[in-house]
Design an enzyme around this catalytic site. Sequence first.
Site, PDB file in Angstrom:
ATOM      1  N   SER A 171       0.781  -1.299  -0.046  1.00 49.01           N
ATOM      2  CA  SER A 171       0.012   0.026  -0.112  1.00 49.01           C
ATOM      3  C   SER A 171       0.873   1.301   0.006  1.00 49.01           C
ATOM      4  O   SER A 171       1.768   1.370  -1.065  1.00 49.01           O
ATOM      5  CB  SER A 171      -1.007  -0.015   1.150  1.00 49.01           C
ATOM      6  OG  SER A 171      -1.809   1.107   1.073  1.00 49.01           O
TER       7      SER A 171
ATOM      8  N   ASP B 104      -3.134   6.652  -2.965  1.00 51.62           N
ATOM      9  CA  ASP B 104      -1.920   6.196  -2.786  1.00 51.62           C
ATOM     10  C   ASP B 104      -1.573   5.027  -3.899  1.00 51.62           C
ATOM     11  O   ASP B 104      -2.132   4.831  -4.706  1.00 51.62           O
ATOM     12  CB  ASP B 104      -2.098   5.537  -1.346  1.00 51.62           C
ATOM     13  CG  ASP B 104      -3.172   4.106  -1.119  1.00 51.62           C
ATOM     14  OD1 ASP B 104      -3.962   4.138  -2.309  1.00 51.62           O
ATOM     15  OD2 ASP B 104      -2.931   3.419  -0.435  1.00 51.62           O
TER      16      ASP B 104
ATOM     17  N   ASP C 213      -6.260   2.282  -2.994  1.00 53.36           N
ATOM     18  CA  ASP C 213      -7.387   1.796  -2.328  1.00 53.36           C
ATOM     19  C   ASP C 213      -7.838   3.209  -1.402  1.00 53.36           C
ATOM     20  O   ASP C 213      -8.778   3.040  -0.986  1.00 53.36           O
ATOM     21  CB  ASP C 213      -7.238   0.518  -1.550  1.00 53.36           C
ATOM     22  CG  ASP C 213      -6.290   0.735  -0.475  1.00 53.36           C
ATOM     23  OD1 ASP C 213      -5.490   1.607  -0.421  1.00 53.36           O
ATOM     24  OD2 ASP C 213      -6.057  -0.194   0.208  1.00 53.36           O
TER      25      ASP C 213
END
Length: 607
Positions: free
Chosen positions: A180, A334, A338
């Site tokens: 992430s 990002d 998400d």
Amino acid sequence: MTNPQDHLDVDDPGYEAGQGHASFLAQVEAWIEADPEPADQAELRTLLTEADSPDPRDHEVRARARAELRDRFVGTLQFGTAGLRGEMAAGPNRMNRAVVIRAAAGLASFLRDALPGQTPRVVIGYDARHHSHTFALDSAAVFTAAGVEASILPSALPTPVLAYAVRHLGADAGVMVTASHNPPADNGYKVYLGGRVVTDSGQGAQIVPPYDAGIAAAIDRSPVAAQVPRATDGWTVLGRDLALGYVESVGRLSDGAARDLRIVATPLHGVGGEVLNRVLGNAGFTDVISVAEQFEADPLFPTVAFPNPEEPGAIDLALAYAQDAKADLVIANDPDADRCALAVYDPRVGTYQGAETARSNGWRMLHGDEVGSLLGEETGRRADAPGGADGTPFFASSIVSSRLLRKIADSHGLGYSATLTGFKWISRVDGLVYGYEEALGYCVDPQVVRDKDGISAALLLAQLANRLKAEGRTLVDALDDLARAHGLHVTDQLSARFTDLDQIPAAMSRLRAAPPRTLAGSGVSDVVDLSDGLDGLPPTDGVRLLSADGTRVIVRPSGTEPKVKCYLEVIVPVASDASYDDLTAARAFARTRLDQVRADVAAALGI
């Protein structure tokens, strides 16, 4: 062969001179022998050579290598509700092929046990970080050899595409290889369950207890990586129609209105750029300016110190583009797309954020709670999705998010549920039509993607900004409307990053032993240890403070980063007919109080 999972107390004073050292060396050698990646084997052998150098001049090199080896072998990278996440390097306490292969073997075993006599189905996605594609292929090879039907996404794609695929394909599990917004050196392994394994409202969501413990136990029972069977083929590489299906599903959220909005967008070197542009373009947003320096996926994230839109400086390039282009809106995803961040021009920001204004010429990034409330009000206006068991549609947000969403839900006659932090909890709420958490995560179409989705959120936010512009208004005006209706809720965060992880429980212990007596001068009326549970929620490590004037602070260790996070919220009463100037003064007052609260909490934590 020595089991690489049998770890020794390498801090024992007699360790280096005695049997402990020899056993530790044997443990490292055993791991090297079982590691399928030659580069990782070479890396560990180099550390071993440096750690045992007989040359007295190599003292610093020897000490550094021994410390590194001890850290890499002091334990295994633990699998939990966030799956796996950590720095990429060789050894059991890092992210690497050997660790991923065992994780895949454990997940395959868990699925076979959950579906006896049936063939489990798994879909795998990956981002553009170093080794993500390799980890995805290794997983597919392990699953296939274990008799699990495996499909892999056709390229590096956003996490929401994988979450969509789990539900769309009816998969029993999904794996997303991503870290992430973590630093470039990290990677991770996120697991979803659905299909025939989870059939309730959490179908297609990230794992929660007890699934995490079951998978972790299966991983622990798995053999060393070299002994895990891996197929050389037999899995399916999905076609582009899967990603196009996701884009089409997001497009169904379009309101079909005429567009007059100039948008600057950045994926922060991640995998969301092309998907976002296609979604916006299909919905009529053709005046979209991409930040060229950040558009192509790059695992080094060269233009940002930290690839998280929340971090200072991360969207500076996008703001510069917006100023030059006289844009209406900045959208930042990002790296795995998400999450969604929004920046707007706010002419009065200098009255309470002077330093930021000097850098951004009046542009400011909206806080996640501001965006969450805007999307909540927008969803409340059009809530026509099916509800839960009793037919009631529900909003949901984490306990650290603003209390404003509950008031918005009440105003629209909708249900509301507070959950523990993380979309693994939010997305499981029965009857969910909208959920968010303050860390820039928004679930606006839970029937399709049971997770946070920065792409679909971006479309709805662009549509809201477009409609407001047609009315001669802005998102800031919409926030003022919410303040007039429900009181001004202003939130912020205080985060402390630690290199010594032992300091995190120490800071929490200090807070529990001596919580602040006042918050910005208002007496603390309630202190709740969240490890005892709250309002029927499972226990979690955290402390909630409430003061007499409604100020709230929640302090908890981060689940994905070496941080203690403090979530601050003040509420300022506002008249229903408050003027623009009244709202400006209220925001300035709220910011002053937040600064005082921040100082009080920092003192209590000793940070």
